[in-house]
Scaffold this active site. Structure first.
Site, short mmCIF file in Angstrom:
data_model
loop_
_atom_site.label_atom_id
_atom_site.label_comp_id
_atom_site.label_asym_id
_atom_site.label_seq_id
_atom_site.Cartn_x
_atom_site.Cartn_y
_atom_site.Cartn_z
N LYS A 178 -20.76 8.84 -13.19
CA LYS A 178 -20.46 10.26 -13.07
C LYS A 178 -21.28 10.85 -11.92
O LYS A 178 -22.47 10.57 -11.77
CB LYS A 178 -20.79 10.99 -14.37
CG LYS A 178 -19.95 10.54 -15.56
CD LYS A 178 -18.50 10.95 -15.41
CE LYS A 178 -17.72 10.64 -16.67
NZ LYS A 178 -16.33 11.11 -16.60
N HIS A 309 -6.29 6.84 -18.21
CA HIS A 309 -7.52 7.46 -18.67
C HIS A 309 -7.75 7.26 -20.16
O HIS A 309 -6.87 7.55 -20.98
CB HIS A 309 -7.48 8.97 -18.37
CG HIS A 309 -8.59 9.74 -19.00
ND1 HIS A 309 -8.39 10.59 -20.06
CD2 HIS A 309 -9.91 9.79 -18.71
CE1 HIS A 309 -9.54 11.14 -20.40
NE2 HIS A 309 -10.48 10.67 -19.61
#
Length: 377
Positions: A178, A309
């Site tokens: 991230k 996803h």
């Protein structure tokens, strides 16, 4: 052709579970004050039974808020399937969509449909005694997989290194980090440290969770090019289709996006703008397997790579049935809710050979049950 009594859907159980994470996680949306840390996943399930005893399990989800509304809408929709032929999957998707037509064909409306649609596909594959992936015409029996859950911004670098080693030991083939902190330089430093730790051979992705504007994304993307990333994910607002396309033309690293789009129609707009090199549809968010297959057919026309996803328990089947390069995202958050585990080795997730999705709810899941409703004759 009229529905025969043996084919008709007789009972549906709709349930809502709050599946806890081992530890709350934070991405860029938390660091920028847009959201709070994620501590659990709300999972909506639909268990469908027909008069001849066929059974199917489907599920979708939502994060942070909206679970009560998702469950309430699913309860409203379920009676519309009673007495119907479970083989009529496309028609039943449209029927449910029209039932909730006044609240649109995106977002919560289709996320509720996703659980029913997936359960119907589960029935179809089980009746054929095939895994869903094989029913759809699998191109491969194993799909490269990467781990996301160990790379959140809430983790320190030592914690990330430990998570990476655990992922590699399990046989996972790539790592996603991230990014999207208020200070982009901290992102660059973080990626550089991890790249040096793992070497240049390991596939490495980054995910900005929509936190950059185009100027920032261009600067960050050019700086990140040196790390030979597999992709940069969601650098811009999910609906900035043109911006993603422009960014992709200005940097070397492929752009990936699509996970936050909540209908097939939104993904078509992204495809029209050629806004992604890796397309990331989410079957749970866009209405299930039926719309996912329509989106993947359009992606195939552009010869895009596919990286669905979350929901690896569903997406392994859909990725295996896609002709071009694919990845499956390994996030183990929902694993405790099921009895079965996906096989991972050699950098890949393997297509289950069990009929249908090959899943059953675990006894442990019963402890996380928040609400349930049975609908039938």
């Amino acid at each position: 052709m009229p529905t025969t009594p043996s084919d008709a859907i007789e009972n549906i159980v709709v349930s809502l579970y709050q599946v806890p994470l081992k530890k709350p996680v934070s991405d860029a949306k938390v660091l920028t004050g847009r959201q709070t840390p994620l501590s659990h996943v709300a999972m909506l399930t639909a268990e469908i039974t027909t008069r001849d005893g066929a059974r199917g399990l489907g599920f979708s989800y939502c994060l942070r808020s909206g679970s009560a509304a998702l469950f309430a809408h699913a309860k409203e929709l379920a009676p519309g399937l009673i007495g119907e032929d479970p083989a009529d999957i496309g028609r039943l998707w449209e029927k449910l969509a029209w039932m909730g037509g006044s609240i649109s064909r995106t977002g919560l409306s289709v996320q509720a449909i996703a659980a029913f649609d997936t359960a119907l596909w589960d029935i179809k594959a089980r009746r054929a005694d095939l895994s869903l992936g094989r029913l759809l015409g699998a191109y491969r029996t194993a799909v490269p997989c990467y781990n996301t859950s160990g790379g959140y911004l809430s983790a320190t670098l030592p914690e990330i290194y430990t998570a990476i080693e655990a992922s590699l030991a399990r046989g996972i083939g790539g790592i996603k980090l991230k990014v999207g902190q208020p200070d982009v330089e901290k992102d660059i430093e973080r990626v550089r440290a991890v790249r040096q730790h793992v070497g240049n051979a390991l596939p490495l992705m980054v995910d900005a969770n929509q936190q950059w504007d185009l100027t920032t994304a261009l600067r960050a993307g050019r700086a990140l090019d040196e790390f030979r990333l597999t992709w940069i994910e969601e650098p811009l607002s999910a609906h900035d289709y043109a911006g993603h396309a422009l960014l992709g033309s200005r940097i070397d690293t492929p752009v990936s996006t699509g996970e936050m789009l909540c209908s097939a129609e939104e993904l078509y707009l992204l495809l029209d703008q050629q806004g992604a090199r890796y397309l990331q549809p989410d079957a749970g968010r866009i209405g299930g397997i039926t719309p996912f297959l329509k989106v993947s057919a359009q992606a195939e026309r552009q010869r895009l790579n596919l990286a669905p996803h979350f929901l690896m328990e569903i997406h392994i089947h859909l990725a295996a049935a896609y002709p071009y390069d694919t990845w499956v995202e390994h996030i183990e958050w929902l694993e405790p809710a099921f009895n079965e585990r996906l096989e991972i080795s050699g950098g890949c997730m393997h297509l289950p050979e069990r009929p249908g999705l090959g899943l059953s709810l675990s006894e442990r899941a019963a402890g996380w049950l928040e609400a349930t409703a049975a609908i039938g004759r």
